[in-house]
Design a protein around this motif. Structure first.
Motif, PDB file in Angstrom:
ATOM      1  N   THR A 197       0.755  -1.218   0.044  1.00 25.81           N
ATOM      2  CA  THR A 197      -0.096  -0.012   0.053  1.00 25.81           C
ATOM      3  C   THR A 197       0.940   1.348  -0.052  1.00 25.81           C
ATOM      4  OG1 THR A 197      -0.288  -0.101   2.336  1.00 25.81           O
ATOM      5  CG2 THR A 197      -2.135  -1.240   1.192  1.00 25.81           C
ATOM      6  N   SER A 198       2.213   1.340   0.804  1.00 25.22           N
ATOM      7  CA  SER A 198       2.987   2.517   0.795  1.00 25.22           C
ATOM      8  C   SER A 198       3.893   2.209  -0.324  1.00 25.22           C
ATOM      9  CB  SER A 198       3.610   2.464   2.166  1.00 25.22           C
ATOM     10  OG  SER A 198       4.375   1.349   2.095  1.00 25.22           O
ATOM     11  N   GLY A 199       4.095   1.090  -0.853  1.00 26.16           N
ATOM     12  CA  GLY A 199       4.968   1.161  -2.060  1.00 26.16           C
ATOM     13  C   GLY A 199       6.492   0.945  -1.305  1.00 26.16           C
ATOM     14  N   PRO A 213       3.159   2.983  -4.402  1.00 22.93           N
ATOM     15  CA  PRO A 213       2.089   2.892  -3.688  1.00 22.93           C
ATOM     16  C   PRO A 213       1.086   1.954  -4.547  1.00 22.93           C
ATOM     17  CG  PRO A 213       2.815   5.181  -3.270  1.00 22.93           C
ATOM     18  CD  PRO A 213       3.789   4.484  -4.275  1.00 22.93           C
TER      19      PRO A 213
END
Ligand code: ZN
Length: 204
Positions: free
Chosen positions: A27-29, A156
């Motif tokens: 999700t954050s990358g 992300p």
């Protein structure tokens, strides 16, 4: 399609039937996900990075590649990868000893502990911790063999999807590494959540 949020620093096991797939999304990358696969019918058989590298003649699998077990048979296929394809097959899972080496005094969660707990919760018994497939971990190897620990190259929402070729138990750990390390080239990992989707196979 079943969707689960794997919370930062935690692990979980997922049962896949042959033909089904698992999609793991950063999700954050910036999150590394340690990935294991064990044959629940014969837990001595597991996904093996060394056998996969041998079969592929590559350090890192790419989209379309099969991933091999320690019995030298393909047990998973990487069917999607929206990231730039920087993943690691060389680095051991973080464990309590690693955090002690890094100066942590007291408890720190680790991928090794997450693996053991998730496997036990799934009722599968096996000894040792196989080398993980470290999704989104960016550790290129220079021509002279020098490894460089770099920030993830993923963005992300990037995801990787692996399809099971046999009934298999997948164990994931959202790596809890959050320690400043000289070989991390000045960046400090910030643990974050991971989205996991189990995608049923087509019957027949
Ligand atoms: Zn870890």
């Amino acid at each position: 399609m079943d969707s689960v949020t794997l919370r930062a620093c935690t692990g979980s096991a997922f049962s896949l039937c042959a033909g089904s797939a698992i999609r793991i999304s950063s999700t954050s990358g910036a999150q590394v996900v340690d990935f294991w696969a064990v044959n629940p019918a014969d837990p001595d058989e597991c996904l093996s990075m060394e056998h996969t590298r041998t079969s592929l003649s590559r350090i890192t699998p790419r989209r379309g590649d099969e991933l091999f077990s320690n019995r030298r048979r393909p047990i998973l296929t990487m069917i999607e990868d929206t990231s730039p394809g920087r993943h690691d097959t060389l680095i051991a899972a973080c464990d309590p000893e690693r955090y002690r080496q890094l100066g942590v005094d007291g408890y720190h969660p680790s991928c090794a502990e997450n693996y053991r707990v998730a496997l036990a919760a799934a009722g599968v018994r096996r000894s040792g911790i196989p080398s993980p497939f470290n999704l989104f971990m960016h550790v290129p190897c220079d021509a002279d063999g020098q490894l460089r620990f770099l920030p993830t190259a993923s963005r992300p929402g990037d995801y990787i999807t692996l399809r099971a070729r046999i009934d298999v138990l997948v164990v994931l750990s959202a790596c809890p590494m959050d320690i400043d390390q000289p070989h991390f080239a000045g960046h400090r990992p910030r643990p974050s959540d991971v989205d996991v989707h189990v995608i049923p196979g087509t019957p027949g």
